[in-house]
Design an enzyme around this catalytic site. Structure first.
Site, PDB file in Angstrom:
ATOM      1  N   LYS A 163       0.386   3.855 103.688  1.00  0.00           N
ATOM      2  CA  LYS A 163      -0.814   3.042 103.473  1.00  0.00           C
ATOM      3  C   LYS A 163      -1.612   2.872 104.760  1.00  0.00           C
ATOM      4  CE  LYS A 163       0.260   0.740  99.176  1.00  0.00           C
ATOM      5  NZ  LYS A 163       0.455  -0.527  98.433  1.00  0.00           N
TER       6      LYS A 163
ATOM      7  N   ARG B 125       9.097   1.253  97.202  1.00  0.00           N
ATOM      8  CA  ARG B 125       8.301   2.183  96.388  1.00  0.00           C
ATOM      9  C   ARG B 125       7.675   3.193  97.354  1.00  0.00           C
ATOM     10  NH1 ARG B 125       3.010   2.825  94.461  1.00  0.00           N
ATOM     11  NH2 ARG B 125       2.896   3.650  92.320  1.00  0.00           N
TER      12      ARG B 125
END
Length: 285
Positions: A232, A266
């Site tokens: 991210k 995740r």
């Protein structure tokens, strides 16, 4: 709170269509995106056949759960219909379970009708980026289906969330907003709830690091924690690199999350996440 007090502390169990999934040690959830526009190009899959091949690789690398999504939730992503979302994910769910019948599949959707169709096709977990805020039928559907539910924090929609990243105290506000939704779910009798603070969703890079520092504060709700930090912007923007080069940074932030009590990672890169967990468990920090 000391890291040693949170790492591998709580023994949760999830009932996944009759299969009991233990969270005694942290688990790895592999990301399967049946989308042409997910934020990380390396995760995009265009067919059920590609999804089966990727699922096989992730399972062999140690994935405990596979998370299948057909709606890109990156900031500013294009909206698609529920029908198109189902057309993307249902064949993949069916094909993966035909090849790997013991696989535990999660469906990444905020739509109740898509979630129900996916569960009917064999999915065992619902992963809702909106935490029930984008479809008022979601919580009642969950209460009827009685499958584990990942309650993520977000404000607005993928199209509007970037303008809603305004907090006085991001950890306190995320916790309070999650608490409201947890109460609604528990009142409806939903049993297995997993919390996700929503890194990158209506949050700046600074908010993300603040949340990571105080991740263990979410333990006050006494529910398992999932974190999605993989590749991210808080990683690649901070380091001034491309997403393709963000694996090392992802491992670092995942390690920090584990020491703060994360129960599920995740990730796009299953093998590396699994190795991280094994080494931390061995170290018993």
């Amino acid at each position: 709170m000391e890291a040693k007090d949170t790492l591998f502390k709580k023994k949760y169990t999830l009932n996944c269509r009759g299969k009991l999934l233990s969270l005694e040690a942290p688990l790895v959830m592999g990301i399967l995106n049946l989308t042409p526009d997910s934020f990380y190009p390396g995760s995009r899959l265009s067919s059920a056949e590609e999804a089966v091949a990727k699922a096989g690789k992730m399972l062999s690398d140690g994935a405990d759960i596979l998370d299948i999504g057909g709606y890109s939730s990156r900031p500013g992503a294009a909206d698609i219909s529920a029908q198109e979302e189902q057309e993307r994910i249902l064949p993949a769910i069916q094909a993966i379970l035909q090849k790997y019948p013991e696989a535990i599949l999660s469906v990444d959707t905020f739509r109740a009708d898509v979630a129900e169709a996916a569960v009917n096709a064999g999915a065992a977990i619902i992963n809702d980026i909106s935490g029930g805020l984008l479809d008022e039928a979601m919580f009642e559907t969950l209460a009827r289906l009685q499958v584990p539910y990942i309650l993520m924090h977000m404000r607005g929609t993928p199209q509007t969330m970037s303008g809603l990243a305004k907090y006085e105290d991001v950890t306190v506000e995320v916790l309070d907003e999650l608490r409201v939704q947890v109460a609604k779910l528990q009142q409806l009798g939903v049993k297995d709830i997993i919390l996700d603070p929503g890194f990158g969703f209506a949050k700046t890079v600074e908010h993300n690091f603040e949340l990571l520092r105080h991740l263990d504060d979410l333990r006050i709700l006494d529910l398992p924690l999932l974190v999605g930090l993989s590749r991210k912007s808080m990683v690649y923007k901070t380091l001034g690199i491309e997403q393709a080069d963000a694996l090392t940074g992802t491992i670092v932030v995942n390690t920090l999350a584990l020491t703060k009590g994360a129960d599920i990672l995740r990730v796009h890169d299953v093998k590396e996440a699994k190795q991280t967990i094994i080494l931390l468990e061995k170290a018993k920090l």
